[in-house]
Design a protein around this motif. Structure first.
Motif, PDB file in Angstrom:
ATOM      1  N   UNK A 149       6.502  -8.585   7.664  1.00  0.00           N
ATOM      2  CA  UNK A 149       6.414  -8.191   6.256  1.00  0.00           C
ATOM      3  C   UNK A 149       5.866  -6.778   6.186  1.00  0.00           C
ATOM      4  N   UNK A 150       6.004  -6.152   5.019  1.00  0.00           N
ATOM      5  CA  UNK A 150       5.701  -4.731   4.887  1.00  0.00           C
ATOM      6  C   UNK A 150       4.887  -4.468   3.628  1.00  0.00           C
ATOM      7  N   UNK A 151       3.855  -3.680   3.771  1.00  0.00           N
ATOM      8  CA  UNK A 151       3.077  -3.158   2.648  1.00  0.00           C
ATOM      9  C   UNK A 151       3.422  -1.691   2.491  1.00  0.00           C
ATOM     10  N   UNK A 152       3.966  -1.292   1.331  1.00  0.00           N
ATOM     11  CA  UNK A 152       4.386   0.096   1.127  1.00  0.00           C
ATOM     12  C   UNK A 152       3.458   0.777   0.127  1.00  0.00           C
ATOM     13  N   UNK A 153       3.420   2.116   0.216  1.00  0.00           N
ATOM     14  CA  UNK A 153       2.668   2.889  -0.773  1.00  0.00           C
ATOM     15  C   UNK A 153       3.514   4.069  -1.231  1.00  0.00           C
ATOM     16  N   UNK A 154       3.256   4.509  -2.459  1.00  0.00           N
ATOM     17  CA  UNK A 154       4.098   5.509  -3.107  1.00  0.00           C
ATOM     18  C   UNK A 154       3.443   6.870  -3.264  1.00  0.00           C
ATOM     19  N   UNK A 155       2.161   6.888  -3.538  1.00  0.00           N
ATOM     20  CA  UNK A 155       1.486   8.145  -3.871  1.00  0.00           C
ATOM     21  C   UNK A 155       0.831   8.750  -2.627  1.00  0.00           C
ATOM     22  N   UNK A 156       0.949  10.054  -2.450  1.00  0.00           N
ATOM     23  CA  UNK A 156       0.273  10.683  -1.311  1.00  0.00           C
ATOM     24  C   UNK A 156      -1.230  10.424  -1.303  1.00  0.00           C
TER      25      UNK A 156
END
Length: 428
Positions: A149-156
């Motif tokens: 499974x994957x945890x993603x992030x969007x903001x630098x």
């Protein structure tokens, strides 16, 4: 199966009555039957129609930390004011919830917090192996996709939070890989290109249909002689030869009882043990998108948006919101639809919500974020509830622990089981 009042006599008294036909109760019933016990499962609903029906389907072995930390104090105003926030406390429920939250805060002190993390980790580290054994036993290993499974992030500016989480996970020996944006795009090309990267958890997986998992276990349990009764348990008391349960259709007796009815377990536990447990409920919501197939190869969680998306055989399930409002208030399905709004911008093309179905269920939660797994009252009462949002993850290993408590020394294979010391009833 006929639902008539039971009038068990000594010769037909089951060895154990399991109260609760969710994933934990059914898995435990199967374990108990395969250890030679005569088992009856009692629930007012059909098997698997409670919280087990609508969970996120994620085998969340990576989630070794409780959902709350000391930042909950800063978030309390938002929890009260924002009805669509990821963690919400209903105004009307606040007076009843405050004692529970006070105990939760006490458990966030360093020593009890470390004890909680160790307890969650011990179960989670054993969960994948236990599930593989259980699914192999019923000849349905295909129900689990063991593909991470994957945890993603969007903001630098979320990079610092990702780095801190990665360090904490390494400190708990959780298998995890850092993925750059290019790796995310390669594995899940339909996700938005503005994602910065994420953390991949290789020792996790997801179930293609959580309800089917329960159904297959029920089928195997019936073949092993387990009887299922659709009755509401209203109370009970201990007797010299076992336990007597009062149901809406009469009296049922057994030599032992297993209380595994999730968020509804406190009343019966108090009646049989005299112990009042601080059990509350996290009301969880999901939104099922039946027209979304092939968007994701595995479960994906958003760091900033705080929800999870799990691919299933019937579509894509969006889940993850938590609400504290008790067992009585009607669901606020707008919280389920909010999950679709949260998904906007995470994909190159927005998700199709046509014919989507919302759902709400009760996750049983204790203020130290650990379940109760125990045998008390001279062995007449077994307990398996309070797994909060990890009930599906920890169901198979909990069933093995219950089997060992009920019939010591009958475990098959050489796999070790976690100690139950952290999960005993006497800690309350």
């Amino acid at each position: 199966m006929p639902n008539h009042p039971t009038s068990n006599t000594l010769h037909d008294t089951p060895d154990i009555a399991v109260v609760g036909a969710g994933i934990i109760g059914v898995a435990s019933a199967l374990q108990l039957a395969r250890r030679g016990l005569r088992v009856v499962v009692i629930d007012q609903q059909d098997p698997g129609r409670g919280a087990s029906y609508g969970n996120a389907g994620h085998l969340a072995t990576e989630q070794v930390f409780p959902i709350a930390d000391l930042s909950i104090l800063k978030r309390l105003p938002a929890m009260l004011m924002d009805p669509m926030g990821p963690l919400r406390l209903d105004w009307k429920y606040m007076p009843r919830a405050l004692p529970w939250f006070a105990r939760l805060l006490l458990n966030l002190r360093p020593t009890p917090y470390q004890r909680t993390v160790a307890g969650i980790r011990a179960l989670n580290e054993s969960s994948l192996g236990a599930w593989n054994r259980l699914l192999k036993e019923i000849a349905r290993p295909d129900l689990l996709k063991e593909d991470g499974s994957l945890l993603v992030f969007e903001r630098p500016d979320s990079q610092q939070a990702i780095d801190a989480l990665l360090a904490r996970l390494h400190g708990q020996h959780v298998p995890v890989d850092r993925w750059q944006a290019s790796a995310v795009r390669e594995a899940a090309p339909q996700l938005s290109e503005h994602l910065q990267g994420g953390l991949f958890f290789p020792r996790t997986g997801h179930f293609l249909d959580p309800y089917q998992v329960v159904s297959e276990l029920v089928h195997a349990a019936r073949l092993s002689g387990v009887q299922f009764l659709k009755q509401r348990v209203e109370g009970g008391h201990l007797e010299q030869g076992g336990v007597s349960l009062i149901t809406d259709q009469g009296r049922a007796t057994a030599r032992q009882v297993l209380i595994a009815c999730g968020a509804h377990s406190a009343k019966l536990t108090a009646a049989l043990t005299g112990k009042k447990v601080p059990l509350d409920t996290e009301r969880g919501y999901h939104l099922m998108l039946p027209h979304e197939h092939g968007r994701l190869p595995f479960a994906v969680t958003s760091l900033e948006r705080k929800f999870i998306m799990t691919p299933m055989s019937d579509g894509l399930r969006l889940a993850g919101t938590v609400e504290f409002a008790g067992l009585e208030r009607p669901p606020s399905m707008e919280r389920a639809w909010q999950l679709h709004r949260l998904s906007k911008g995470l994909f190159k093309r927005d998700l199709n919500a046509d014919a989507a179905t919302p759902w709400m269920g009760f996750r049983p939660s204790l203020p130290d974020s650990l379940p109760i797994i125990d045998k008390v009252c001279d062995g007449k009462v077994l307990l398996a509830f309070g797994h909060q949002h990890l009930g599906l993850t920890q169901a198979a290993i909990t069933a093995e622990l219950i089997g060992q408590l009920a019939v010591p020394g009958t475990a098959t294979g050489t796999h070790g089981l976690p100690s139950i010391e952290a999960y005993r009833l006497q800690r309350f």
